[in-house]
Design a protein around this motif. Structure first.
Motif, PDB file in Angstrom:
ATOM      1  N   SER A 225      35.078  58.093  41.403  1.00  0.00           N
ATOM      2  CA  SER A 225      36.219  58.380  41.953  1.00  0.00           C
ATOM      3  C   SER A 225      37.164  57.247  41.883  1.00  0.00           C
ATOM      4  N   SER A 226      38.369  57.533  41.714  1.00  0.00           N
ATOM      5  CA  SER A 226      39.487  56.892  41.555  1.00  0.00           C
ATOM      6  C   SER A 226      39.642  55.712  42.702  1.00  0.00           C
ATOM      7  N   VAL A 227      39.359  55.946  44.024  1.00  0.00           N
ATOM      8  CA  VAL A 227      39.348  55.056  45.129  1.00  0.00           C
ATOM      9  C   VAL A 227      38.523  54.195  44.929  1.00  0.00           C
ATOM     10  N   GLU A 228      37.034  54.401  44.767  1.00  0.00           N
ATOM     11  CA  GLU A 228      36.158  53.271  44.790  1.00  0.00           C
ATOM     12  C   GLU A 228      36.440  52.283  43.531  1.00  0.00           C
ATOM     13  N   ILE A 229      36.944  52.618  42.216  1.00  0.00           N
ATOM     14  CA  ILE A 229      37.392  51.813  41.356  1.00  0.00           C
ATOM     15  C   ILE A 229      38.713  50.837  41.779  1.00  0.00           C
ATOM     16  N   ASP A 234      41.674  45.891  43.439  1.00  0.00           N
ATOM     17  CA  ASP A 234      42.484  45.489  44.170  1.00  0.00           C
ATOM     18  C   ASP A 234      42.186  44.105  44.559  1.00  0.00           C
ATOM     19  N   ARG A 235      40.664  43.758  44.653  1.00  0.00           N
ATOM     20  CA  ARG A 235      40.229  42.285  45.078  1.00  0.00           C
ATOM     21  C   ARG A 235      39.978  41.552  43.862  1.00  0.00           C
ATOM     22  N   ALA A 236      40.316  41.929  42.644  1.00  0.00           N
ATOM     23  CA  ALA A 236      39.892  41.055  41.623  1.00  0.00           C
ATOM     24  C   ALA A 236      40.428  39.927  41.312  1.00  0.00           C
ATOM     25  N   LEU A 241      48.929  43.427  43.841  1.00  0.00           N
ATOM     26  CA  LEU A 241      49.148  44.060  45.256  1.00  0.00           C
ATOM     27  C   LEU A 241      48.242  45.400  45.396  1.00  0.00           C
ATOM     28  N   GLU A 242      48.301  46.321  44.413  1.00  0.00           N
ATOM     29  CA  GLU A 242      47.689  47.339  44.624  1.00  0.00           C
ATOM     30  C   GLU A 242      47.287  48.045  42.954  1.00  0.00           C
ATOM     31  N   THR A 243      46.392  48.808  42.935  1.00  0.00           N
ATOM     32  CA  THR A 243      46.102  49.365  41.632  1.00  0.00           C
ATOM     33  C   THR A 243      46.005  50.879  41.631  1.00  0.00           C
ATOM     34  N   PHE A 279      39.221  42.813  35.743  1.00  0.00           N
ATOM     35  CA  PHE A 279      38.995  44.157  36.366  1.00  0.00           C
ATOM     36  C   PHE A 279      37.689  44.679  35.861  1.00  0.00           C
ATOM     37  N   THR A 280      37.167  44.320  34.429  1.00  0.00           N
ATOM     38  CA  THR A 280      36.102  44.627  34.044  1.00  0.00           C
ATOM     39  C   THR A 280      34.837  43.989  34.686  1.00  0.00           C
ATOM     40  N   ARG A 281      35.251  42.708  34.944  1.00  0.00           N
ATOM     41  CA  ARG A 281      34.194  41.917  35.511  1.00  0.00           C
ATOM     42  C   ARG A 281      33.846  42.194  36.792  1.00  0.00           C
ATOM     43  N   ALA A 282      34.793  42.804  37.542  1.00  0.00           N
ATOM     44  CA  ALA A 282      34.655  43.360  39.077  1.00  0.00           C
ATOM     45  C   ALA A 282      33.988  44.610  38.977  1.00  0.00           C
ATOM     46  N   VAL A 283      34.434  45.455  38.121  1.00  0.00           N
ATOM     47  CA  VAL A 283      33.955  46.705  37.963  1.00  0.00           C
ATOM     48  C   VAL A 283      32.410  46.633  37.469  1.00  0.00           C
TER      49      VAL A 283
END
Length: 329
Positions: A225-229, A234-236, A241-243, A279-283
């Motif tokens: 889902s978009s939200v979980e990504i 957002d914390r990466a 501010l937001e993604t 973002f890649t590392r966080a995901v």
């Protein structure tokens, strides 16, 4: 009671009706709720119930515009309109002795919420503790079957029971049956009503909204889902501010590609390539090491509805046109 909203959205009429019904005082503010002026109004008016939208809370937190204000009269916060961020909820709750945040999720076509928090139950940030009164629903698997038993942890599209107090039974310009019932499975002889939300039921029995079912993407054969990504991205990096996470099918065909659009905090100018690495590392660390971030775009702001909901569909169309143009070049 104070709740930034408008009468074209379900929260507007609910706010007016509930205040008249209970004898509560409705606090009216003229202006934008994004700035310190609104926060001072909440303080000076002695607001005890403050309703919010998650993107509003994120803006207050990131700009520090509410610093120094006294919101300790607030006994309870409420939130609706979007999926909440746990860190933002913690910040909001801390403004008034860690008062509870009651989450609500529903729709204008339902004239109410179908899941929400209850002051009679322990609350968890970013989660809903119960079905709303008179509401019945099941969570559907990928084959349209209801998960059984109905208290097991799972994730899927919600299917509402068709008898729902206050819900629409006709639409002015489209076929009501086609919009809400066509193609939906039956459960115990009832044709379920479509709402479109993707929700997760946790081990503790709480519900967490994962976004819209039509915002679900297929990344390497795995649904996400978009939200979980977005929660992970957002914390990466502290500059974010937001993604917004969307998936685009390549013009030449092939698997869906994950695109992350980011809005940066004021004063930050982090490069898109640097964010892509983070973002890649966080995901990979928090979701799935097989997910690949194909593109990152930095934008000044996101398109939103009048009720402040993120329009991923518009972002998806914009990126599709951009990538199509690049392909032609």
């Amino acid at each position: 009671m104070c709740w930034p909203t408008n009468l074209g959205w379900v929260m507007g009429p609910i706010l007016l009706y509930s205040c008249f019904l209970t004898g509560a005082t409705l606090a009216l503010y003229h202006g934008s709720p994004l700035g310190r002026g609104f926060g001072k109004f909440v303080q000076d008016a002695g607001v005890t119930v403050l309703g919010t939208v998650p993107s509003l809370v994120k803006a207050w937190k990131s700009t520090n515009c509410m610093d120094g204000l006294d919101w300790t009269e607030v006994r309870v916060f409420a939130s609706t309109g979007e999926s909440s961020n746990v860190d933002d909820d913690l910040w909001l709750s801390s403004r008034s002795y860690y008062s509870p945040i009651i989450e609500c999720c529903g729709g204008t076509e339902l004239a109410s919420s179908y899941i929400q928090g209850s002051p009679l139950q322990p609350q968890a940030f970013g989660a809903f503790s119960n079905k709303s009164m008179t509401t019945g629903f099941v969570i559907l698997d990928d084959h349209g079957n209801a998960y059984q038993p109905d208290d097991q942890p799972c994730i899927g599209e919600v299917g509402l029971f068709p008898i729902y107090m206050g819900s629409t039974d006709r639409l002015l310009n489209v076929d009501h049956e086609k919009v809400y019932f066509e193609g939906m499975p039956k459960y115990k002889g009832m044709r379920l009503r479509r709402h479109g939300d993707l929700i997760k039921r946790t081990v503790g029995g709480y519900y967490v909204v994962q976004g819209r079912a039509d915002d679900t993407m297929n990344l390497g054969g795995i649904k996400a889902s978009s939200v979980e990504i977005e929660r992970v991205c957002d914390r990466a990096d502290e500059s974010v501010l937001e993604t917004a996470a969307i998936s685009i099918s390549p013009v030449t065909g092939g698997p869906e590609q994950l695109v992350i659009l980011a809005v940066l905090k004021k004063g930050h100018n982090t490069a898109a390539d640097e964010l892509k690495k983070k973002f890649t590392r966080a995901v990979h660390a928090n979701l799935n090491p097989l997910f690949k971030v194909s593109f990152v775009r930095i934008v000044p702001e996101f398109p939103r509805t009048a009720s402040n909901k993120l329009l991923r569909r518009v972002l998806r169309d914009q990126m599709r046109r951009e990538l199509s143009l690049q392909s032609k070049l």
